[in-house]
Enzyme design. Structure first.
Site, PDB file in Angstrom:
ATOM      1  N   ASP A 172       0.865  -1.191   0.000  1.00 42.45           N
ATOM      2  CA  ASP A 172       0.000   0.000   0.000  1.00 42.45           C
ATOM      3  C   ASP A 172       0.891   1.226   0.000  1.00 42.45           C
ATOM      4  OD1 ASP A 172      -3.261   0.279   1.025  1.00 42.45           O
ATOM      5  OD2 ASP A 172      -2.015   2.085   0.920  1.00 42.45           O
TER       6      ASP A 172
ATOM      7  N   CYS B  96     -19.563   2.832  -3.209  1.00 42.54           N
ATOM      8  CA  CYS B  96     -19.932   1.746  -4.135  1.00 42.54           C
ATOM      9  C   CYS B  96     -21.241   2.096  -4.830  1.00 42.54           C
ATOM     10  CB  CYS B  96     -20.041   0.424  -3.389  1.00 42.54           C
ATOM     11  SG  CYS B  96     -18.429  -0.225  -2.928  1.00 42.54           S
TER      12      CYS B  96
ATOM     13  N   ARG C  26      -1.092   3.364   7.199  1.00 44.23           N
ATOM     14  CA  ARG C  26      -1.886   2.133   7.165  1.00 44.23           C
ATOM     15  C   ARG C  26      -0.983   0.903   7.318  1.00 44.23           C
ATOM     16  NH1 ARG C  26      -6.520  -0.817   7.756  1.00 44.23           N
ATOM     17  NH2 ARG C  26      -7.090  -2.085   5.964  1.00 44.23           N
TER      18      ARG C  26
ATOM     19  N   THR D  47     -13.812  -1.905  -8.856  1.00 38.09           N
ATOM     20  CA  THR D  47     -15.016  -1.764  -9.678  1.00 38.09           C
ATOM     21  C   THR D  47     -14.782  -0.728 -10.764  1.00 38.09           C
ATOM     22  OG1 THR D  47     -16.280  -2.216  -7.691  1.00 38.09           O
ATOM     23  CG2 THR D  47     -17.505  -1.338  -9.583  1.00 38.09           C
TER      24      THR D  47
HETATM   25  N1  LIG Z   1     -15.547  -1.233   0.172  1.00 39.40           N
HETATM   26  C1  LIG Z   1     -16.462  -1.977  -0.428  1.00 39.40           C
HETATM   27  O1  LIG Z   1     -17.514  -2.251   0.123  1.00 39.40           O
HETATM   28  C2  LIG Z   1     -16.235  -2.551  -1.788  1.00 39.40           C
HETATM   29  C3  LIG Z   1     -16.951  -3.690  -2.175  1.00 39.40           C
HETATM   30  C4  LIG Z   1     -16.736  -4.208  -3.428  1.00 39.40           C
HETATM   31  C5  LIG Z   1     -15.866  -3.563  -4.303  1.00 39.40           C
HETATM   32  N2  LIG Z   1     -15.207  -2.435  -3.911  1.00 39.40           N
HETATM   33  C6  LIG Z   1     -14.284  -1.825  -4.853  1.00 39.40           C
HETATM   34  O2  LIG Z   1     -12.972  -2.229  -4.487  1.00 39.40           O
HETATM   35  C7  LIG Z   1     -12.046  -1.176  -4.735  1.00 39.40           C
HETATM   36  C8  LIG Z   1     -11.293  -0.830  -3.456  1.00 39.40           C
HETATM   37  O3  LIG Z   1     -12.221  -0.348  -2.518  1.00 39.40           O
HETATM   38  P1  LIG Z   1     -11.877  -0.235  -0.964  1.00 39.40           P
HETATM   39  O4  LIG Z   1     -13.154   0.070  -0.272  1.00 39.40           O
HETATM   40  O5  LIG Z   1     -11.093  -1.403  -0.513  1.00 39.40           O
HETATM   41  O6  LIG Z   1     -10.940   1.046  -0.981  1.00 39.40           O
HETATM   42  P2  LIG Z   1     -10.087   1.618   0.242  1.00 39.40           P
HETATM   43  O7  LIG Z   1      -9.988   3.063   0.028  1.00 39.40           O
HETATM   44  O8  LIG Z   1     -10.616   1.088   1.537  1.00 39.40           O
HETATM   45  O9  LIG Z   1      -8.651   0.948   0.072  1.00 39.40           O
HETATM   46  C9  LIG Z   1      -7.861   1.169  -1.008  1.00 39.40           C
HETATM   47  C10 LIG Z   1      -6.397   1.115  -0.558  1.00 39.40           C
HETATM   48  O10 LIG Z   1      -5.611   1.291  -1.717  1.00 39.40           O
HETATM   49  C11 LIG Z   1      -4.512   2.108  -1.384  1.00 39.40           C
HETATM   50  N3  LIG Z   1      -3.999   2.692  -2.609  1.00 39.40           N
HETATM   51  C12 LIG Z   1      -4.465   3.741  -3.321  1.00 39.40           C
HETATM   52  N4  LIG Z   1      -3.721   3.946  -4.409  1.00 39.40           N
HETATM   53  C13 LIG Z   1      -2.749   3.006  -4.400  1.00 39.40           C
HETATM   54  C14 LIG Z   1      -1.673   2.710  -5.260  1.00 39.40           C
HETATM   55  N5  LIG Z   1      -1.457   3.405  -6.356  1.00 39.40           N
HETATM   56  N6  LIG Z   1      -0.876   1.684  -4.914  1.00 39.40           N
HETATM   57  C15 LIG Z   1      -1.075   0.970  -3.801  1.00 39.40           C
HETATM   58  N7  LIG Z   1      -2.088   1.202  -2.952  1.00 39.40           N
HETATM   59  C16 LIG Z   1      -2.917   2.212  -3.238  1.00 39.40           C
HETATM   60  C17 LIG Z   1      -5.058   3.103  -0.386  1.00 39.40           C
HETATM   61  O11 LIG Z   1      -4.023   3.663   0.398  1.00 39.40           O
HETATM   62  C18 LIG Z   1      -6.021   2.218   0.416  1.00 39.40           C
HETATM   63  O12 LIG Z   1      -5.405   1.657   1.552  1.00 39.40           O
HETATM   64  C19 LIG Z   1     -12.863  -0.038  -5.328  1.00 39.40           C
HETATM   65  O13 LIG Z   1     -12.865  -0.132  -6.700  1.00 39.40           O
HETATM   66  C20 LIG Z   1     -14.258  -0.317  -4.800  1.00 39.40           C
HETATM   67  O14 LIG Z   1     -15.252   0.232  -5.630  1.00 39.40           O
HETATM   68  C21 LIG Z   1     -15.344  -1.930  -2.665  1.00 39.40           C
END
Ligand SMILES: NC(=O)c1ccc[n+]([C@@H]2O[C@H](COP(=O)([O-])OP(=O)(O)OC[C@H]3O[C@@H](n4cnc5c(N)ncnc54)[C@H](O)[C@@H]3O)[C@@H](O)[C@H]2O)c1
Length: 414
Positions: free
Chosen positions: A29, A257, A34, A117
């Site tokens: 990350d 989402c 974090r 997504t």
């Molecule tokens: N949270 C949900 O309920 C959920 C459910 C299904 C799908 N999604 C999809 O999954 C994806 C991630 O969502 P999330 O809720 O886990 O996001 P989040 O913000 O909780 O986590 C994303 C992580 O990625 C890290 N990050 C950002 N840019 C980065 C990079 N270039 N390299 C490495 N790390 C990086 C951030 O620091 C963060 O810790 C999104 O596309 C979201 O739409 C989310």
């Protein structure tokens, strides 16, 4: 196989934990804070318990911010955010940056799987371009891709990553089999191998779009029934006795989402010359619910002869959904700002949310055990379990508005 999970948020961390039971996993990350927290055994999203994090570490899982530490991996799974910008356009920057990072360490035969997504086409038309450009390798010759959308529901301890059926796909039939077998080895609920990456991308984005549109219908019904002075929850309870009536409640649609993903689809549709009126109309209705709630609260206060300017209003719940600490894109903020425009003084109580984050994100100082009787109005905005036993009764001196329909006594519910 050595697996690297890129982006350890709500999606990436539980996935990394699940894979760590069978494979060597490295979590990467860019957020150093974090990573430091995870190394200390603390998950601020509460998706993993302390014991689960400990278990992952005992299984050999490591956390890092350094690309050198992931260079030995041969499967890269990208779970970074896919937000929208101020004008509701997809912001693919995190995906592009993550692809560039992977491109720097990509080797022959590696597989890059995307879970974020997106709209159909992003993996092959946007991400692969970056992977090829940075690595100098050729797609489907030197390296391969997959797409496997995540379906977890943060805060929900029943639908967790390994017991939700997972869609898989790959950039060639052989890679699709390989990606499917990889997920099938950890997902207890099984997998569904989609016919292409674009099909898998489209399937995910319509799941949330369908939910958004259905909620918008219920919200629109709530707006209509309010004009008729009919309680929407009573109507829904009656209608739900039919076997095929879809059971949903009216409410705010926040988070990143359901309130965001439809814009990915409508953006791509519009680019191709189709305006998605139904989907955009649903978005508009759902986005308008917070203002509707605020206006109703003001109306109820006026009906009780209350002075609006400087009235003390307590909001219960700030996160975008119940029992989840995530406050990003919460629509409760819209209720707060709308009530502030009337001159009300707002206080917010949310025992699930991190108070430092509330201050950082929104400049809000969260209350600690507020005395409900000291307020002119109370708005229950989020149905946290912690609020279910709350004793709050409306009176001539107190307006109670229940957005979630969970209180036993209220002046009005959405
Ligand atoms: N949270 C949900 O309920 C959920 C459910 C299904 C799908 N999604 C999809 O999954 C994806 C991630 O969502 P999330 O809720 O886990 O996001 P989040 O913000 O909780 O986590 C994303 C992580 O990625 C890290 N990050 C950002 N840019 C980065 C990079 N270039 N390299 C490495 N790390 C990086 C951030 O620091 C963060 O810790 C999104 O596309 C979201 O739409 C989310």
């Amino acid at each position: 196989m050595k697996i690297c999970i890129i982006g350890l948020g709500y999606v990436g961390l539980p996935l990394a934990h699940a894979f760590s039971s069978k494979y060597t996993v490295v979590g990467f990350d860019i957020n150093e804070e974090r990573i430091a927290e995870l190394q200390r055994g603390y998950d601020r999203t509460f998706e993993l318990s302390i014991a689960q994090l400990q278990e992952a570490r005992e299984n050999g899982m490591r956390f890092c911010t350094n690309l050198a530490d992931i260079a030995q991996c041969n499967i890269f799974i990208i779970t970074v955010p896919t937000p929208i910008d101020k004008s509701n356009k997809p912001d693919l920057t995190p995906l592009i940056k993550a692809s560039q990072s992977v491109g720097k360490v990509l080797k022959k035969e590696d597989i890059v799987i995307y879970e974020s997504t997106v709209y159909p086409g992003v993996t092959e038309e946007v991400c692969v371009v970056e992977l090829e450009r940075v690595s100098g390798l050729k797609f489907n010759v030197d390296f391969f891709c997959g797409y496997s959308p995540e379906r977890i529901n943060p805060g929900d301890k029943n639908h967790t990553v390994t017991n939700i059926l997972k869609i898989t796909s790959g950039s060639t039939p052989q890679i699709a089999d390989k990606v499917d077998a990889l997920y099938a080895s950890i997902i207890l609920a099984g997998t569904h191998k989609a016919s292409s990456i674009k099909v898998a991308e489209a399937a995910k984005v319509i799941e949330n779009t369908q939910r958004d549109v259905n909620i918008a219908l219920i919200n629109e019904l709530a707006l209509i029934f309010r004009t008729m002075n009919i309680d929407t929850h009573d109507v829904l309870q009656a209608a739900a006795t039919k076997w095929n009536f879809i059971k949903l409640k009216p409410g705010l649609v926040g988070g990143h989402c359901i309130g965001v993903d439809p814009y990915y689809l409508t953006y791509k549709a519009e680019e191709l010359g189709y305006r998605a009126n139904l989907i955009l109309g649903a978005r508009q209705i759902n986005n308008g619910m917070a203002k509707f709630v605020a206006d109703r609260v003001i109306r109820l206060m006026i009906q009780k002869d209350m002075k609006i300017k400087n009235a003390q209003v307590l909001i219960l719940g700030l996160s975008f959904k119940e029992n989840c600490p995530d406050i990003r894109n919460t629509k409760v903020i819209d209720i707060i700002t709308e009530l502030q425009t009337y001159g009300c003084v707002l206080s917010v109580y949310d025992p699930v949310v991190d108070s430092d984050e509330a201050m950082r994100e929104y400049g809000l100082k969260l209350e600690n055990n507020p005395n409900i009787n000291a307020y002119d109005a109370v708005v229950l905005a989020v149905g946290h379990d912690a609020f279910l036993d709350l004793h709050v009764s409306p009176s001539q001196k107190l307006v109670v508005y229940d957005v979630k329909g969970v209180l036993s006594q209220y002046d009005e519910r959405l």
